[in-house]
Design a protein around this motif. Structure first.
Motif, PDB file in Angstrom:
ATOM      1  N   SER A  60      21.997  -0.281   5.899  1.00  0.00           N
ATOM      2  CA  SER A  60      20.941  -0.201   4.891  1.00  0.00           C
ATOM      3  C   SER A  60      20.211   1.132   5.022  1.00  0.00           C
ATOM      4  O   SER A  60      19.810   1.738   4.027  1.00  0.00           O
ATOM      5  N   ALA A  61      20.073   1.633   6.247  1.00  0.00           N
ATOM      6  CA  ALA A  61      19.477   2.957   6.426  1.00  0.00           C
ATOM      7  C   ALA A  61      20.370   4.025   5.803  1.00  0.00           C
ATOM      8  O   ALA A  61      19.913   4.853   5.011  1.00  0.00           O
TER       9      ALA A  61
ATOM     10  N   PHE B 242      19.350   6.742   2.521  1.00  0.00           N
ATOM     11  CA  PHE B 242      19.000   8.136   2.835  1.00  0.00           C
ATOM     12  C   PHE B 242      18.530   8.921   1.614  1.00  0.00           C
ATOM     13  O   PHE B 242      17.499   9.582   1.642  1.00  0.00           O
ATOM     14  N   LEU B 243      19.318   8.837   0.552  1.00  0.00           N
ATOM     15  CA  LEU B 243      18.983   9.626  -0.636  1.00  0.00           C
ATOM     16  C   LEU B 243      17.606   9.240  -1.157  1.00  0.00           C
ATOM     17  O   LEU B 243      16.740  10.093  -1.373  1.00  0.00           O
ATOM     18  N   GLU B 244      17.384   7.931  -1.310  1.00  0.00           N
ATOM     19  CA  GLU B 244      16.106   7.451  -1.831  1.00  0.00           C
ATOM     20  C   GLU B 244      14.957   7.773  -0.876  1.00  0.00           C
ATOM     21  O   GLU B 244      13.845   8.089  -1.306  1.00  0.00           O
ATOM     22  N   ALA B 245      15.236   7.683   0.415  1.00  0.00           N
ATOM     23  CA  ALA B 245      14.191   7.932   1.407  1.00  0.00           C
ATOM     24  C   ALA B 245      13.751   9.394   1.392  1.00  0.00           C
ATOM     25  O   ALA B 245      12.555   9.701   1.448  1.00  0.00           O
TER      26      ALA B 245
ATOM     27  N   GLY C 101      10.778   0.467   5.898  1.00  0.00           N
ATOM     28  CA  GLY C 101       9.917  -0.327   6.765  1.00  0.00           C
ATOM     29  C   GLY C 101      10.721  -1.140   7.774  1.00  0.00           C
ATOM     30  O   GLY C 101      10.400  -2.291   8.064  1.00  0.00           O
ATOM     31  N   LYS C 102      11.775  -0.518   8.280  1.00  0.00           N
ATOM     32  CA  LYS C 102      12.715  -1.251   9.121  1.00  0.00           C
ATOM     33  C   LYS C 102      13.225  -0.292  10.183  1.00  0.00           C
ATOM     34  O   LYS C 102      13.468   0.876   9.917  1.00  0.00           O
ATOM     35  N   LYS C 103      13.395  -0.792  11.404  1.00  0.00           N
ATOM     36  CA  LYS C 103      13.819   0.071  12.509  1.00  0.00           C
ATOM     37  C   LYS C 103      15.324   0.318  12.492  1.00  0.00           C
ATOM     38  O   LYS C 103      16.121  -0.592  12.235  1.00  0.00           O
ATOM     39  N   PHE C 104      15.699   1.530  12.804  1.00  0.00           N
ATOM     40  CA  PHE C 104      17.086   1.905  13.063  1.00  0.00           C
ATOM     41  C   PHE C 104      17.359   1.566  14.538  1.00  0.00           C
ATOM     42  O   PHE C 104      16.429   1.604  15.341  1.00  0.00           O
TER      43      PHE C 104
ATOM     44  N   ALA D 197      14.217   7.260   6.560  1.00  0.00           N
ATOM     45  CA  ALA D 197      14.771   5.977   6.110  1.00  0.00           C
ATOM     46  C   ALA D 197      13.995   4.811   6.718  1.00  0.00           C
ATOM     47  O   ALA D 197      13.720   3.808   6.043  1.00  0.00           O
ATOM     48  N   GLU D 198      13.611   4.937   8.002  1.00  0.00           N
ATOM     49  CA  GLU D 198      12.820   3.882   8.645  1.00  0.00           C
ATOM     50  C   GLU D 198      11.511   3.678   7.886  1.00  0.00           C
ATOM     51  O   GLU D 198      11.102   2.546   7.610  1.00  0.00           O
TER      52      GLU D 198
END
Lengths: 466, 466
Positions: free
Chosen positions: B327-328, B332-335, B270-273, B265-266
């Motif tokens: 948002s993460a 999940f599914l898309e990632a 392009g975003k940090k968990f 997901a990260e």
């Protein structure tokens, strides 16, 4: 469709071969209790009554009855109010009440697995010992769980917690042809094919015989407090309810009651109610896990009620007061019954903002038909219990008047987008009113569903739509 | 049973006479999107696609199709995952997504009346403006409400609030023969005949076409706070869940996630968990009407988790943190999808104390079959989403491997008393696994129910059990 085989000596012999002599009863051996329920206006003694102890016994009996085309009715405690468990075509009555073991409490999945004949009061006692909670709370605690499932019983806590259907996770059912089916399970979600479980719930013993149930439990709330709130008029009391429901205070129960019913309960119990000086009352309950949380909720509701014209707010928190309020509420049905010679009941459900209009209409009917009508019920969910009393009327005059009054009430309910039964079911007694409401296609569809389960129409025939 | 009339010019002419030329599409005019859903492994373009705007139009089309024996599929946003809305026998596809008006919000009865094509995201936006709440919360917010009803969609809040079925009070449905039926209503309780409403819920478009729905709303909770809780192992995380559920803290959601899915997901976003150093996480949400009430609940749960070995407890209360976590979770599914060439999904539901065992089993399958498997899901309700990834496999090898892995997973699920689908349905893709689980009598009964609604088997044939 209704051309059934008459029970003969060979049939009885078969039943004895399955169950033994001690659990098969005919003729005079059958207690009259098994010929009727609490108030269905219909009675008939079965040709054979049998006590069962296992699913396999039920399965064998159904296989035989299906082959022979013998009508069968399953019966629990007989506490129904619409004649749903009366064997109107005779045949075999299966007494399920001895299949009454609690099989498992699963504290990780929060489920209770039990046999059909366990009583409602036994469930609450048992699960509360484990600090768990079975929310459905119909007034009649000696009903069996399978009876509750078959009527989709509601009760007082429906406004917060929902009805029986919402707490049935899985069922074991014997189908009319004797096949044993398991539907659902311990799982919380289920989108695996048609929800046969939900169809069985509320089917009044016409689609299958429930032989095991898996119920959903919740953690037991730590505390509950009730408020008794007198209002100058029923109208003011009832019109406050939507405001309470919207207030985020989430009461567990919102009951309404009128003075005349309270007086009847006082007389019946020989015990004083905390207050009987007002015309109408709301009785609310709040549950939760801390006193502060509950207090916050009920203070908000008390404010709303006072603003809407409530005369006072009594907090029902001492044991003595709790007992006097809830024993009265629990005795309403019996108290009204004791005050007259006979009565019948209408269990309509209307959108909750239409309750006041409906109750006012029943007051008009009292004057128009010169008959006593008493009501109480679930203001939070729009489900009313309205009783028409026979008093000194002759049997003939009573039948006629009752039919007229019911006709007027059910017609009013339709006008208000209500439905015939909120929680007691249709059974035998309310068929005519349901058939007036539903279109021919609707009824046809129910008949088709019935045939999908029971092509020979042997299981509890003569109920709901036929 | 499947001997259907092939669509011809006369049929198209009839549809044009009802809908006008602008709303009837054939051949090249039909966008390819209408031939498949998000992931059913099956595609077929309908012979005719029509846009409808009214119940009467749907009724006319069904009457005609029934007379002519033409298969019909109703479709919403096409966000399904099991091919339930794919017209596997061709025929007419009715696009319901333009019947998308919100008809009424009733703040006294707490109901929302709406057309079938309203999107989930539109519902939440609309009701929250009125300080009300529609609890079901599936990840896919662009699904239509009728799609959600037809799969009995669950989502993240099921552990506290239940699933879509629990929020459907009434439906208007067009039956396969074109008759229009209203079931249920605004009423809170209903024991008035078979619950056709509950049978329609979860029937995946095979019994009737939903043309209107009345949903139950709740007062909107004032606040919600999430906790992100890292654990050294998935096992420790999952085995904590039953303790949380029993704790009276009533979380709204209990999701589990593993590091590998977080990393995906990260990368995808392009975003940090907030944290990715642990092997497994629980993500919990609590809602309520005061900060103190929520704090009390989550402090209790934080204590339980730390006692059970949690590494830390992150409170997700700032907007920034909320955004990064949710948002993460939403991606999940898309990632996972973006990380591979193709994938398929298993949506089993098991009793919640069996989740850890099931997930561990999928880890074994990864090694045994040399295939990547990713999972996340609803730890609170036992509903898992397990994805098998194609990666570099050839199409042929992938089909074979997928079948083997699925076979192993569904067989494990049965062993754990799980069911094939928690919330995505059976549709086309999961038929074989459902048929392996249910007895012949069970399937026969579903077929009989189908015929009770649709004697010509024209509505969405080839799904669930056939």
């Amino acid at each position: 469709m209704m051309d059934y085989k008459k029970i003969d000596a060979g049939d009885v012999e078969y039943l004895v071969s399955v169950l033994g002599k001690d659990r098969v009863f005919t003729g005079e051996e059958i207690n009259d209790d098994f010929s009727h329920d609490e108030m269905g206006g219909i009675s008939r003694t079965p040709d054979v009554l049998v006590d069962v102890l296992t699913t396999e016994e039920v399965s064998k009996i159904m296989k035989y009855a299906y082959d022979q085309r013998i009508p069968v009715v399953a019966r629990g405690s007989g506490t129904g109010l619409v004649g749903a468990s009366v064997p109107v075509y005779g045949g075999i009555m299966i007494n399920m009440s001895k299949m009454n073991r609690i099989l498992e409490i699963d504290e990780e999945n929060l489920t209770l697995t039990l046999e059909p004949g366990v009583l409602l009061m036994e469930i609450s006692d048992f699960v509360e010992e484990h600090d768990l909670f079975y929310p459905p709370d119909p007034g009649e605690k000696s009903a069996t769980i399978a009876g509750n499932i078959n009527t989709n019983a509601g009760g007082m806590r429906a406004v917060k917690y929902g009805v029986t259907r919402d707490y049935v996770r899985g069922l074991e059912v014997v189908l009319p042809n004797g096949e044993i089916l398991e539907v659902g399970g311990k799982v919380v979600k289920n989108s695996s094919g048609y929800s046969i479980k939900d169809l069985i719930c509320g089917s009044e013993g016409t689609l299958g015989i429930v032989t095991k149930a898996i119920l959903k439990l919740l953690p037991l709330p730590k505390k509950a407090i009730s408020l008794l709130i007198p209002f100058p008029s029923l109208d003011m009391a009832i019109s406050t309810v939507p405001k309470i429901v919207k207030s985020k205070a989430a009461p567990t129960a919102i009951e309404f009651m009128q003075r005349e019913v309270i007086l009847a309960a006082e007389e019946y119990l020989g015990k004083k109610f905390p207050d009987n000086s007002s015309d109408a009352y709301l009785l609310l309950t709040f549950d939760g896990n801390s006193r502060e949380e509950i207090e916050k909720a009920y203070e908000k509701v008390a404010d709303i009620c006072l603003k809407e014209g409530a005369v006072d707010v009594f907090i029902v928190d001492t044991d003595e007061r709790k007992d006097s309020v809830w024993s009265a509420r629990g005795a309403f049905l019996e108290a009204v019954k004791a005050s007259t010679t006979d009565m019948d009941e209408c269990d309509v459900v209307v959108p909750r903002n239409k309750i006041a209009e409906f109750i006012k209409f029943t007051h008009e009917l009292q004057s128009r038909f010169h008959v006593r009508i008493r009501s109480f019920g679930h203001a939070g969910d729009g489900n009313l219990h309205v009783y028409v009393l026979k008093d000194a009327l002759s049997e003939e005059a009573w039948k006629k008047k009752l039919a007229e009054v019911f006709e007027a009430m059910y017609s009013k309910s339709r006008e208000l987008s209500g439905l015939v039964s909120g929680e007691h079911g249709i059974g035998f007694a309310k068929k005519v009113y349901m058939l007036e409401q539903y279109s021919q296609e609707y009824v046809e569809l129910m008949k088709n569903i019935k045939l999908a389960f029971d092509s020979k129409n042997i299981l509890n025939p003569g109920k709901i739509f036929q």
